[in-house]
Write a protein that holds these residues in place. Structure first.
Motif, PDB file in Angstrom:
ATOM      1  N   THR A  21       0.829  -1.212   0.000  1.00 14.60           N
ATOM      2  CA  THR A  21       0.000   0.000   0.000  1.00 14.60           C
ATOM      3  C   THR A  21       0.858   1.253   0.000  1.00 14.60           C
ATOM      4  N   ARG A  22       1.855   1.285   0.861  1.00 13.39           N
ATOM      5  CA  ARG A  22       2.693   2.493   0.909  1.00 13.39           C
ATOM      6  C   ARG A  22       3.513   2.656  -0.363  1.00 13.39           C
ATOM      7  N   SER A  27       4.964   5.581  -5.087  1.00 14.35           N
ATOM      8  CA  SER A  27       5.345   5.525  -6.500  1.00 14.35           C
ATOM      9  C   SER A  27       4.308   6.139  -7.420  1.00 14.35           C
ATOM     10  N   GLY A  28       3.084   6.351  -6.893  1.00 12.75           N
ATOM     11  CA  GLY A  28       2.015   6.894  -7.730  1.00 12.75           C
ATOM     12  C   GLY A  28       1.399   5.868  -8.657  1.00 12.75           C
ATOM     13  N   LEU A  29       1.632   4.580  -8.393  1.00 12.83           N
ATOM     14  CA  LEU A  29       1.103   3.507  -9.228  1.00 12.83           C
ATOM     15  C   LEU A  29      -0.130   2.885  -8.580  1.00 12.83           C
ATOM     16  N   PRO A  30      -1.095   2.449  -9.377  1.00  8.77           N
ATOM     17  CA  PRO A  30      -2.221   1.694  -8.822  1.00  8.77           C
ATOM     18  C   PRO A  30      -1.706   0.453  -8.099  1.00  8.77           C
ATOM     19  N   LYS A  31      -2.408   0.043  -7.071  1.00  7.79           N
ATOM     20  CA  LYS A  31      -1.929  -1.082  -6.265  1.00  7.79           C
ATOM     21  C   LYS A  31      -1.764  -2.347  -7.102  1.00  7.79           C
ATOM     22  N   ALA A  32      -2.689  -2.600  -8.010  1.00  7.24           N
ATOM     23  CA  ALA A  32      -2.589  -3.809  -8.834  1.00  7.24           C
ATOM     24  C   ALA A  32      -1.355  -3.774  -9.729  1.00  7.24           C
ATOM     25  N   THR A  33      -1.074  -2.587 -10.285  1.00  4.78           N
ATOM     26  CA  THR A  33       0.119  -2.435 -11.131  1.00  4.78           C
ATOM     27  C   THR A  33       1.386  -2.602 -10.309  1.00  4.78           C
ATOM     28  N   TYR A  35       1.760  -4.260  -7.557  1.00  9.43           N
ATOM     29  CA  TYR A  35       1.914  -5.669  -7.174  1.00  9.43           C
ATOM     30  C   TYR A  35       2.486  -6.484  -8.331  1.00  9.43           C
ATOM     31  N   ARG A  36       1.967  -6.283  -9.523  1.00  8.83           N
ATOM     32  CA  ARG A  36       2.439  -7.034 -10.686  1.00  8.83           C
ATOM     33  C   ARG A  36       3.923  -6.754 -10.963  1.00  8.83           C
ATOM     34  N   GLY A  53       7.176  -6.373   4.256  1.00 11.52           N
ATOM     35  CA  GLY A  53       7.002  -5.727   2.952  1.00 11.52           C
ATOM     36  C   GLY A  53       8.090  -6.093   1.970  1.00 11.52           C
ATOM     37  N   TYR A  54       8.489  -5.117   1.159  1.00 12.32           N
ATOM     38  CA  TYR A  54       9.443  -5.330   0.070  1.00 12.32           C
ATOM     39  C   TYR A  54      10.675  -4.438   0.260  1.00 12.32           C
TER      40      TYR A  54
END
Length: 220
Positions: A21-22, A27-33, A35-36, A53-54
């Motif tokens: 989520t953070r 990054s300004g990216l949708p969560k699905a993007t 994650y992918r 997290g990552y």
């Protein structure tokens, strides 16, 4: 997608690792993007997944450690830097200036220098001695908002003397002196710095740092 992957890596660098989520917000990216892309980066070894997290992966560390602004810089500077550290007792390093940060490429520990507190910091402010001696070059361009009012005068003094000095800017008990390293065209590509305790007066190292940098430059 490549731009998005770099945005995620930059977000991980800023946060020192975070959850999905953070990282999506940073990054300004949708969560699905996000994650992918993270899953793809994990597969490539560029990102590692942890319980919290990552984080940036070891493969990025390997790539980063191989970077240098001149193809012969590390090999050419290694032995002179080691000798300078042995003779002076100072910690001696090679640094570059990028995006107004001083990035330390290599360093040789000295016998007396209190450099331990800095060894895990690879990015310093530009206004360390190692950064200032490169920022003083006429071709270096700061972002307009980042130039201190006193800098033009200090930059001229650095160009005239060939060295820059800082006093306990990064941490108490550590001062440093630096000189630029030039390629065959006379362009500054990096700096050679020596870090020592204030009691050892870094100005006393100026001449030997200047001469060592000239010897390295001649071989580049």
């Amino acid at each position: 997608m490549l731009k998005g992957a770099f945005e995620l890596l930059a977000a991980m660098d800023r946060t020192r690792g975070a959850g999905l989520t953070r990282l999506s917000v940073e990054s300004g990216l949708p969560k699905a993007t996000a994650y992918r892309l993270l899953e793809q980066l994990i597969g490539l070894g560029a990102v590692e997944r942890y319980a919290d997290g990552y984080r940036i992966g070891s493969r990025m560390f390997q790539f980063g450690n191989g970077w240098q602004p001149h193809p012969e810089l590390r090999a050419t500077a290694a032995e002179p830097a080691r000798r300078l550290a042995a003779v002076t007792g100072a910690a001696v390093g090679i640094a570059v200036l990028r995006h107004d940060q001083t990035l330390v490429l290599d360093w040789a520990p000295g016998a007396t220098a209190p450099f331990t507190a800095l060894r895990n910091r690879s990015a310093w402010p530009w206004y360390t001695a190692a950064g200032k001696v490169l920022a003083a070059a006429p071709e270096y361009r700061f972002p307009p908002s980042s130039v201190p009012a006193s800098w033009p005068r200090e930059g001229r003094a650095i160009r005239e003397s060939g060295v820059a000095v800082d006093r306990e800017i990064l941490t108490p008990g550590v001062c440093s002196v630096a000189a630029a390293l030039y390629d065959a065209s006379g362009t500054p590509v990096a700096s050679l710095f020596a870090a020592t305790a204030p009691a050892h007066r870094p100005e006393r190292l100026a001449d030997v740092v200047r001469r060592t940098s000239a010897a390295i430059s001649a071989r580049l």
